[in-house]
Design a protein around this motif. Structure first.
Motif, short mmCIF file in Angstrom:
data_model
loop_
_atom_site.label_atom_id
_atom_site.label_comp_id
_atom_site.label_asym_id
_atom_site.label_seq_id
_atom_site.Cartn_x
_atom_site.Cartn_y
_atom_site.Cartn_z
N PHE A 358 0.77 -0.98 -0.17
CA PHE A 358 0.06 0.15 -0.02
C PHE A 358 1.13 1.21 0.10
CE2 PHE A 358 -2.46 -3.53 1.16
CZ PHE A 358 -3.87 -3.26 0.87
N ILE A 359 0.95 1.87 -1.22
CA ILE A 359 2.05 2.95 -1.42
C ILE A 359 1.14 4.39 -1.54
CG2 ILE A 359 3.66 3.71 -3.10
CD1 ILE A 359 4.15 1.01 -3.88
N VAL A 360 1.88 5.45 -0.47
CA VAL A 360 1.46 6.65 -0.82
C VAL A 360 2.18 7.42 -2.14
CG1 VAL A 360 1.55 8.98 0.32
CG2 VAL A 360 1.41 6.78 1.78
N PRO A 361 1.37 7.97 -2.76
CA PRO A 361 2.15 8.77 -4.11
C PRO A 361 3.06 9.82 -3.70
CG PRO A 361 -0.45 8.64 -3.82
CD PRO A 361 -0.31 8.21 -2.81
N LYS A 362 3.96 9.43 -4.20
CA LYS A 362 5.27 10.52 -3.88
C LYS A 362 5.02 11.91 -4.45
CE LYS A 362 7.50 6.88 -2.04
NZ LYS A 362 6.38 5.88 -2.37
#
Length: 453
Positions: A358-362
């Motif tokens: 689950f990745i937070v947009p950079k």
């Protein structure tokens, strides 16, 4: 004058002895034993027994599990839902069980009454006994099997209705609107009767709204519109769509109900014929929420929505993407600076769960890339703006073996998963949904970080 809540409890229907026997049978008792000795916590026979080894340091004093049992009692003039909380504990090897009525609902004499027990007194309302994932007064309740469904169908005030099936949560709408339901069933308006009876939700094309508006449906409305519904399977949405489209000097195009909710009509630009617009929607299978995002893009770019080629582009996806590109060019620098602050606040939301990351947009622009890769509208200006401002949170769900490839996009809002979509807005697979639920559960303590940050 309204009666005291206690009065309803004093005059409630009395559950049979078999109900209490059933409740006690659901609660296990305990047994400790070794070669020399056996200790039983109780002499109850009709329940399961949890067996433990008897040692010198065996814990013989502890609390058991809180259980909530319910019973639905039915007479010719009453329907009652009674919920009892059972607490069991063991003190020095002896079992103690206590219980009390904690929630009560009564349907009688044209009234629906809710009563709950708090601070050793009964008050109006209901209490959530267990938190659980969904919470609420009935989140983990177990109901006594006493054929209450058949009794409601055959002997209660609802016996005049044709009820195919009934779940206890549906009793409220059936009782409240039984006159309207009976009328609709008599004129064989099958679809609308079902919508009122079960308060159905319409999930068409991403919408999630009730299929009927009971603020509109009453005796006068039913009488006036009887010819429209009699002997048909027409829905409330079809009626309201036809009515509101007629107000725009048009007529309903068959099939439009799959794409438009009647509450969307006032969002359609007035510079176009409503019949032409319906045909365009159906021909291009337009997702109306995607279309609204396109209109917002036009407004953000200060482009007048007053010509046919703007209102109904030949290729909505291309028109939408071009608008996104142009707007992105205009806002990129400002947004990226704003997003740096937002990213620092939410970067800890990144988790690895099961087979997924689950990745937070950079960068804010990552939402545009995601939207293009998966052919959905997360790259629209509205999503980007709300994500930057903290009104919503966009998370990229990836296969942990391929972190760079767009897979699913998750929107987290108001402390819960608002939507989870893959390519072309497809629904998630079961394992992706389960991983997302675990991720959301971990965030419960961080809700404040996600809201207004």
């Amino acid at each position: 004058m309204k009666r005291e809540a206690q009065n309803y409890i004093d005059n409630k229907l009395k559950p049979p002895k078999s109900f209490y026997n059933w409740c006690f049978s659901q609660i296990p008792t305990y047994k400790w034993s070794n070669k020399e000795k056996t200790i039983l916590a109780s002499n109850r026979k009709n329940c399961s027994v949890i067996e433990r080894n008897l040692r010198k340091n065996s814990s013989m004093t502890f609390f058991g599990k809180l259980r909530v049992f319910g019973i639905i009692l039915v007479t010719a003039k009453r329907i009652e839902i009674q919920s009892y909380a059972f607490w069991n504990r063991v003190e020095e090897g002896k079992e103690i069980i206590k219980f009390e009525l904690v929630n009560f609902e009564q349907f009688a004499e044209e009234e629906h009454v809710k009563v709950t027990r708090q601070n050793n007194k009964y008050w109006y309302g209901l209490t959530a006994i267990h938190g659980g994932l969904s919470g609420g007064p009935y989140s983990t309740i177990e109901f006594f099997p006493n054929s209450w469904e058949d009794k409601i169908k055959n002997m209660s005030e609802l016996r005049y209705l044709e009820i195919p099936h009934i779940y206890f949560r549906e009793i409220e709408s059936m009782y409240k609107y039984r006159t309207e339901i009976e009328f609709l069933q008599k004129i064989k308006a099958h679809r609308l009767a079902k919508e009122v009876m079960y308060q159905e939700i319409n999930y068409s094309r991403g919408s999630c709204r009730k299929s009927v508006d009971m603020r509109i449906i009453n005796a006068k409305w039913l009488k006036e519109n009887k010819p429209f519904f009699k002997n048909t399977n027409k829905s409330f949405i079809e009626f309201e769509l036809a009515r509101r489209i007629k107000q725009r000097n048009g007529k309903l195009v068959p099939g439009i109900e799959e794409y438009l909710d009647y509450r969307d009509i006032n969002k359609i630009p007035t510079n176009i014929g409503i019949v032409r617009f319906q045909n365009w929607i159906i021909k291009n299978e337009v997702d109306f929420s995607y279309y609204l995002d396109y209109l917002n893009l036009m407004r953000d770019l200060n482009i007048a929505i007053d010509s046919e080629n703007i209102i109904m582009p030949k290729n909505l996806v291309i028109a939408h993407d071009n608008a996104v590109k142009l707007l992105y060019q205009m806002k990129n620098e400002v947004e990226e600076q704003q997003y740096k602050v937002r990213f620092e606040k939410i970067k800890d939301l990144e988790k690895m769960i099961d087979n997924y990351a689950f990745i937070v947009p950079k960068k804010a622009s990552d939402l545009l890339t995601e939207g293009k890769a998966l052919s959905h509208c997360v790259g629209g200006s509205n999503y980007i703006k709300q994500h930057i401002e903290g009104k919503t949170t966009i998370i990229f769900v990836r296969d942990k073996q391929d972190l760079e490839k767009s897979f699913y996009t998750l929107e987290y809002k108001n402390g819960q998963i608002y939507q989870l979509r893959g390519k072309h807005n497809c629904d998630p697979t079961k394992d992706v949904q389960e991983a997302a639920n675990k991720w959301a559960k971990l965030l419960k303590s961080k809700t404040k970080v996600l809201q207004h940050s």
